[in-house]
Design an enzyme around this catalytic site. Structure first.
Site, PDB file in Angstrom:
ATOM      1  N   ASN A  34       0.854  -1.192   0.000  1.00 57.11           N
ATOM      2  CA  ASN A  34       0.000   0.000   0.000  1.00 57.11           C
ATOM      3  C   ASN A  34       0.896   1.250   0.000  1.00 57.11           C
ATOM      4  O   ASN A  34       0.804   2.117   0.865  1.00 57.11           O
ATOM      5  CB  ASN A  34      -0.964  -0.005   1.189  1.00 57.11           C
ATOM      6  CG  ASN A  34      -2.035   1.073   1.022  1.00 57.11           C
ATOM      7  OD1 ASN A  34      -2.202   1.931   1.874  1.00 57.11           O
ATOM      8  ND2 ASN A  34      -2.724   1.062  -0.085  1.00 57.11           N
ATOM      9  N   HIS A  39       6.846   5.828   1.247  1.00 56.39           N
ATOM     10  CA  HIS A  39       7.605   4.636   0.835  1.00 56.39           C
ATOM     11  C   HIS A  39       8.480   4.962  -0.379  1.00 56.39           C
ATOM     12  O   HIS A  39       9.612   4.484  -0.480  1.00 56.39           O
ATOM     13  CB  HIS A  39       6.660   3.504   0.417  1.00 56.39           C
ATOM     14  CG  HIS A  39       5.816   2.958   1.525  1.00 56.39           C
ATOM     15  ND1 HIS A  39       4.477   3.208   1.632  1.00 56.39           N
ATOM     16  CD2 HIS A  39       6.131   2.156   2.571  1.00 56.39           C
ATOM     17  CE1 HIS A  39       3.986   2.590   2.686  1.00 56.39           C
ATOM     18  NE2 HIS A  39       4.962   1.942   3.285  1.00 56.39           N
ATOM     19  N   GLU A 152      11.728   7.400   9.198  1.00 56.46           N
ATOM     20  CA  GLU A 152      11.846   7.944  10.567  1.00 56.46           C
ATOM     21  C   GLU A 152      10.472   8.131  11.208  1.00 56.46           C
ATOM     22  O   GLU A 152      10.388   8.374  12.396  1.00 56.46           O
ATOM     23  CB  GLU A 152      12.595   9.274  10.531  1.00 56.46           C
ATOM     24  CG  GLU A 152      14.075   9.095  10.251  1.00 56.46           C
ATOM     25  CD  GLU A 152      14.847  10.386  10.233  1.00 56.46           C
ATOM     26  OE1 GLU A 152      14.223  11.472  10.267  1.00 56.46           O
ATOM     27  OE2 GLU A 152      16.090  10.318  10.160  1.00 56.46           O
ATOM     28  N   LYS A 153       9.414   8.021  10.429  1.00 56.12           N
ATOM     29  CA  LYS A 153       8.077   8.123  11.041  1.00 56.12           C
ATOM     30  C   LYS A 153       7.917   7.021  12.091  1.00 56.12           C
ATOM     31  O   LYS A 153       7.402   7.254  13.173  1.00 56.12           O
ATOM     32  CB  LYS A 153       6.985   8.014   9.990  1.00 56.12           C
ATOM     33  CG  LYS A 153       5.628   8.116  10.634  1.00 56.12           C
ATOM     34  CD  LYS A 153       4.549   7.984   9.610  1.00 56.12           C
ATOM     35  CE  LYS A 153       3.331   7.385  10.208  1.00 56.12           C
ATOM     36  NZ  LYS A 153       3.351   5.955  10.381  1.00 56.12           N
ATOM     37  N   ARG A 191      -2.475   3.926   7.174  1.00 55.43           N
ATOM     38  CA  ARG A 191      -3.631   3.953   8.076  1.00 55.43           C
ATOM     39  C   ARG A 191      -4.467   5.228   7.941  1.00 55.43           C
ATOM     40  O   ARG A 191      -5.580   5.289   8.462  1.00 55.43           O
ATOM     41  CB  ARG A 191      -3.176   3.767   9.518  1.00 55.43           C
ATOM     42  CG  ARG A 191      -2.632   2.363   9.757  1.00 55.43           C
ATOM     43  CD  ARG A 191      -2.126   2.173  11.166  1.00 55.43           C
ATOM     44  NE  ARG A 191      -1.422   0.911  11.273  1.00 55.43           N
ATOM     45  CZ  ARG A 191      -1.993  -0.260  11.528  1.00 55.43           C
ATOM     46  NH1 ARG A 191      -3.288  -0.330  11.734  1.00 55.43           N
ATOM     47  NH2 ARG A 191      -1.275  -1.359  11.597  1.00 55.43           N
TER      48      ARG A 191
END
Ligand code: PAF
Length: 290
Positions: A34, A39, A152-153, A191
């Site tokens: 997803n 990404h 880094e999230k 999400r």
């Protein structure tokens, strides 16, 4: 542009052996698919760091503490493969759960990173980080990359993987890539798809609160507990259910000590409607930077 893809670990090994024979370096981006712009930034960083780029898509059942969450997780393989082809990815690896966990989840050896796997999100999602470290270790053994790239999230995940690589002497360089945000600051996440229009607006408060705490720290506020409590209340007032918001040291995610620690990170996890979202903000007190 066509993308080479395989779900088969033997085929993967053959391709890797060929690259290794030619001494071509390999950068690896493990994902659960997803794919969004966050990404794609990881893939671009991988592209810069090695001759070959390999991306995996595997929705890892071992890291989900809730069966509904696992089955609802968005799966968009065709769309993901198209996006990866555009970025000139050399190989997409899409193993099945059966091939990764042939004896079932319960019987599989687990890699546990103590403390870093137990705090923050680890305290709220039982077994989650054991699932992450186990699958990443297995994928590392299958892919044998020179570098691996993570966002880094998921700062706790990044810290945990760095620790695992160091503790287990894995010869892999870990690269962290800054969080990619929507125009209003919301961190990109698969999400976010779960948010209704109203919740999507509420969710922008997460980054606003991080910035408010960050600005207060830069101004010299040393009442860290007070800042955390105020931030918690601001999120609640916006209709958000915070799980935690904490001011920590970047280096080891321990509680930050006013005056002594200079490289800080504010981390949070919160429920907005059904979606559990995480975010963070790094603050360097010496450089005066967010
Ligand atoms: O960050 C993710 O998408 C996953 O936790 C990872 C690292 C691919 C392991 O399943």
């Amino acid at each position: 542009m066509s993308l080479m893809a395989t779900a088969d670990s033997d085929e993967l090994r053959q391709q890797l052996d060929e690259w290794k024979r030619k001494a071509e370096s390999i950068a690896f981006v493990p994902t659960m698919g997803n794919l969004h712009e966050g990404h794609l930034q990881l893939v671009r960083a991988a592209r810069k760091s090695a001759r070959r780029v390999l991306v995996s898509i595997f929705v890892n059942p071992l890291q989900f503490d809730n069966a509904d969450d696992l089955s609802a997780y968005p799966r968009t393989l065709k769309q993901d493969a198209d996006a990866l082809a555009e970025l000139d990815v050399d190989l997409l690896y899409t193993p099945s759960a059966q091939s990764m966990y042939p004896q079932g989840l319960q019987q599989h050896t687990q890699v546990i990173v103590p403390r870093l796997g137990d705090i923050l999100c680890g305290a709220h999602r039982e077994g989650h980080f054991a699932g992450v470290s186990t699958v990443v270790c297995k994928l590392f053994n299958q892919v044998r990359p020179d570098t691996a790239v993570f966002g880094e999230k998921d700062f706790q995940q990044l810290s945990l993987i760095r620790q695992m690589v160091m503790d287990l002497a894995m010869p892999i360089k870990i690269i962290g890539v800054p969080t990619v945000r929507e125009a209003d600051g919301l961190a990109m996440s698969s999400r976010n798809l779960y948010l209704s229009d109203t919740e999507r607006q509420q969710a922008s408060k997460l980054y606003q609160v991080l910035q408010q705490v960050g600005a207060a720290l830069l101004k010299g506020d040393q009442d860290y507990d007070g800042l955390q409590q105020t931030a918690h209340a601001s999120l609640q007032n916006a209709g958000i259910y915070p799980e935690y918001i904490e001011i920590l040291r970047q280096s080891d995610l321990r509680k930050a000590r006013p005056q002594q620690d200079r490289e800080l990170i504010i981390v949070l996890a919160a429920k907005v409607g059904k979606a559990r979202l995480i975010d963070n903000l790094q603050v360097n007190l010496d450089k005066g930077q967010l």
